[in-house]
Design a protein around this motif. Structure first.
Motif, mmCIF file in Angstrom:
data_model
loop_
_atom_site.group_PDB
_atom_site.id
_atom_site.type_symbol
_atom_site.label_atom_id
_atom_site.label_comp_id
_atom_site.label_asym_id
_atom_site.label_seq_id
_atom_site.Cartn_x
_atom_site.Cartn_y
_atom_site.Cartn_z
ATOM 1 N N LYS A 4 11.894 39.712 71.675
ATOM 2 C CA LYS A 4 11.172 40.178 70.488
ATOM 3 C C LYS A 4 11.974 39.912 69.221
ATOM 4 O O LYS A 4 11.436 39.448 68.203
ATOM 5 C CB LYS A 4 10.877 41.678 70.629
ATOM 6 N N ALA A 5 13.283 40.190 69.274
ATOM 7 C CA ALA A 5 14.136 39.952 68.109
ATOM 8 C C ALA A 5 14.204 38.462 67.779
ATOM 9 O O ALA A 5 14.165 38.073 66.609
ATOM 10 C CB ALA A 5 15.535 40.501 68.371
ATOM 11 N N LYS A 6 14.288 37.634 68.803
ATOM 12 C CA LYS A 6 14.322 36.179 68.575
ATOM 13 C C LYS A 6 13.016 35.705 67.939
ATOM 14 O O LYS A 6 13.022 34.884 67.008
ATOM 15 C CB LYS A 6 14.558 35.463 69.897
ATOM 16 N N ALA A 7 11.895 36.219 68.428
ATOM 17 C CA ALA A 7 10.599 35.825 67.875
ATOM 18 C C ALA A 7 10.472 36.253 66.420
ATOM 19 O O ALA A 7 9.960 35.502 65.578
ATOM 20 C CB ALA A 7 9.475 36.426 68.707
ATOM 21 N N LEU A 8 10.964 37.456 66.083
ATOM 22 C CA LEU A 8 10.888 37.933 64.705
ATOM 23 C C LEU A 8 11.736 37.069 63.774
ATOM 24 O O LEU A 8 11.333 36.765 62.639
ATOM 25 C CB LEU A 8 11.340 39.399 64.635
ATOM 26 N N ILE A 9 12.912 36.674 64.249
ATOM 27 C CA ILE A 9 13.774 35.803 63.441
ATOM 28 C C ILE A 9 13.086 34.468 63.188
ATOM 29 O O ILE A 9 13.078 33.937 62.063
ATOM 30 C CB ILE A 9 15.129 35.587 64.149
ATOM 31 N N GLU A 10 12.475 33.887 64.229
ATOM 32 C CA GLU A 10 11.825 32.581 64.087
ATOM 33 C C GLU A 10 10.601 32.668 63.174
ATOM 34 O O GLU A 10 10.342 31.764 62.375
ATOM 35 C CB GLU A 10 11.446 32.045 65.467
ATOM 36 N N ILE A 11 9.840 33.767 63.284
ATOM 37 C CA ILE A 11 8.682 33.948 62.401
ATOM 38 C C ILE A 11 9.142 34.072 60.946
ATOM 39 O O ILE A 11 8.551 33.486 60.034
ATOM 40 C CB ILE A 11 7.876 35.191 62.826
ATOM 41 N N SER A 12 10.224 34.819 60.727
ATOM 42 C CA SER A 12 10.746 34.985 59.373
ATOM 43 C C SER A 12 11.232 33.659 58.801
ATOM 44 O O SER A 12 10.973 33.339 57.634
ATOM 45 C CB SER A 12 11.888 36.006 59.386
ATOM 46 N N LEU A 13 11.937 32.863 59.620
ATOM 47 C CA LEU A 13 12.422 31.567 59.147
ATOM 48 C C LEU A 13 11.262 30.627 58.822
ATOM 49 O O LEU A 13 11.295 29.895 57.831
ATOM 50 C CB LEU A 13 13.319 30.930 60.212
ATOM 51 N N ALA A 14 10.217 30.640 59.679
ATOM 52 C CA ALA A 14 9.067 29.769 59.442
ATOM 53 C C ALA A 14 8.284 30.211 58.207
ATOM 54 O O ALA A 14 7.792 29.377 57.440
ATOM 55 C CB ALA A 14 8.157 29.773 60.670
ATOM 56 N N ASP B 132 9.490 31.746 55.527
ATOM 57 C CA ASP B 132 10.254 31.557 54.293
ATOM 58 C C ASP B 132 10.840 30.160 54.169
ATOM 59 O O ASP B 132 11.761 29.949 53.368
ATOM 60 C CB ASP B 132 11.397 32.589 54.231
ATOM 61 N N VAL B 133 10.326 29.210 54.952
ATOM 62 C CA VAL B 133 10.938 27.882 54.972
ATOM 63 C C VAL B 133 10.859 27.197 53.619
ATOM 64 O O VAL B 133 11.759 26.438 53.233
ATOM 65 C CB VAL B 133 10.274 27.017 56.064
ATOM 66 N N LYS B 134 9.821 27.452 52.830
ATOM 67 C CA LYS B 134 9.690 26.795 51.527
ATOM 68 C C LYS B 134 10.749 27.278 50.539
ATOM 69 O O LYS B 134 11.201 26.517 49.676
ATOM 70 C CB LYS B 134 8.294 27.035 50.959
ATOM 71 N N ASP B 135 11.142 28.538 50.662
ATOM 72 C CA ASP B 135 12.124 29.105 49.743
ATOM 73 C C ASP B 135 13.547 29.055 50.288
ATOM 74 O O ASP B 135 14.504 29.206 49.531
ATOM 75 C CB ASP B 135 11.763 30.562 49.415
ATOM 76 N N ASN B 136 13.673 28.895 51.614
ATOM 77 C CA ASN B 136 15.006 28.922 52.230
ATOM 78 C C ASN B 136 15.068 27.860 53.329
ATOM 79 O O ASN B 136 15.091 28.173 54.514
ATOM 80 C CB ASN B 136 15.286 30.319 52.799
ATOM 81 N N LYS B 137 15.092 26.607 52.893
ATOM 82 C CA LYS B 137 15.082 25.499 53.858
ATOM 83 C C LYS B 137 16.380 25.419 54.651
ATOM 84 O O LYS B 137 16.382 25.045 55.823
ATOM 85 C CB LYS B 137 14.845 24.176 53.122
ATOM 86 N N LYS B 138 17.504 25.773 54.023
ATOM 87 C CA LYS B 138 18.795 25.618 54.692
ATOM 88 C C LYS B 138 18.891 26.494 55.942
ATOM 89 O O LYS B 138 19.378 26.057 56.985
ATOM 90 C CB LYS B 138 19.928 25.958 53.719
ATOM 91 N N PHE C 232 16.458 27.585 57.784
ATOM 92 C CA PHE C 232 15.546 27.062 58.802
ATOM 93 C C PHE C 232 16.181 25.881 59.539
ATOM 94 O O PHE C 232 16.233 25.847 60.777
ATOM 95 C CB PHE C 232 14.229 26.642 58.149
ATOM 96 N N TYR C 233 16.688 24.913 58.799
ATOM 97 C CA TYR C 233 17.247 23.723 59.442
ATOM 98 C C TYR C 233 18.582 24.001 60.111
ATOM 99 O O TYR C 233 18.954 23.335 61.076
ATOM 100 C CB TYR C 233 17.375 22.594 58.419
ATOM 101 N N ARG C 234 19.322 25.009 59.639
ATOM 102 C CA ARG C 234 20.544 25.396 60.326
ATOM 103 C C ARG C 234 20.212 25.991 61.695
ATOM 104 O O ARG C 234 20.900 25.715 62.689
ATOM 105 C CB ARG C 234 21.320 26.419 59.483
#
Length: 257
Positions: A197-207, A209-215, A217-219
């Motif tokens: 669940k924690a991993k899924a929440l992190i991935e959803i958050s990264l996806a 906010d990808v437009k504002d925080n690309k680094k 996401f790609y890291r």
């Protein structure tokens, strides 16, 4: 890997005809799995599949003919891995095992007024630094610095670390006969569900906010990959391919400038 028996799936177009096959294809996509077989394995149909969650982990895939009376092709492939794990030779101070009581006592014994009397700033600093390093050497042990492979996942917070610790303790207790199988399974299931669940929440958050925080996401994506690709040959303005690092850097610099 195995015979999944979905001949109507077109892996190249990521499409399927039957409802059951579409559900299977959707499951594969939702779990970010890659299918690496490219040739039919039985009478023109691609039934036998190899699924992997790491790009570059499986390679050298080819068909080797039928075995005995089977009408399926044998599939040969390699699991690519590093032959030797690189160990870090860097050391760092291990403050978890430090004896701070002795550290304070050693520094407290020094008559600082007399030791620094009449000294300039630089001399006073060197004297203080010398005593500090001597006390540090006696009271704070060193340890091997962790490499990138041992870095904690971004989703692993303090609460999850406690759950993982409980799972390890339950496993140890079950092996020693102190915990029942049912208790062990419940602990493992609870820890696994929370980690997922924690991993899924992190991935959803990264996806999200990808437009504002690309680094970030790609890291995250880069950390998931086992293979590291270098920049391949590039074509310059004259239409020639450049292969040297300096030349490729110049081409990229000119393009992005």
């Amino acid at each position: 890997m195995g015979d999944f028996n979905h001949p109507d799936i077109c892996w190249r177009d990521n499409a399927a005809e039957r409802k059951q096959s579409r559900k299977f294809l959707e499951c594969v996509n939702d779990n970010f799995l890659l299918q690496v077989i490219e040739e039919p394995t039985r009478r023109g149909a691609m039934l036998d599949l190899i699924l992997t969650n790491k790009e570059g982990l499986v390679g050298g895939t080819n068909l080797k003919g039928s075995l005995g009376c089977s009408d399926h092709e044998m599939v040969q492939f390699k699991i690519l891995r590093a032959t030797r794990r690189a160990h870090s030779k860097l050391t760092t101070l291990d403050f978890r095992r430090a004896d701070f009581g002795l550290f304070r006592e050693l520094l407290g014994r020094i008559p600082w007024d007399k030791a620094l009397e009449g000294r300039g700033v630089q001399d006073s600093w060197l004297i203080f630094k010398g005593h500090l390093l001597q006390a540090e050497e006696r009271c704070i042990p060193t340890k091997r610095k962790s490499g990138k492979n041992t870095k904690r996942p971004p989703s692993m917070n303090k609460e999850l670390l406690g759950k993982v610790k409980q799972k390890k303790e339950a496993s140890r207790g079950w092996k020693q006969g102190q915990v029942t199988w049912k208790e062990y399974r419940e602990t493992v299931r609870a820890a696994r569900d929370q980690v997922r669940k924690a991993k899924a929440l992190i991935e959803i958050s990264l996806a999200r906010d990808v437009k504002d925080n690309k680094k970030s996401f790609y890291r995250y994506v880069s950390d998931k990959r086992r293979t590291r690709e270098n920049v391949g040959p590039l074509q310059n303005e004259m239409g020639d391919l450049v292969t040297q690092d300096m030349e490729k850097a110049e081409v990229l610099n000119d393009f992005f400038a």
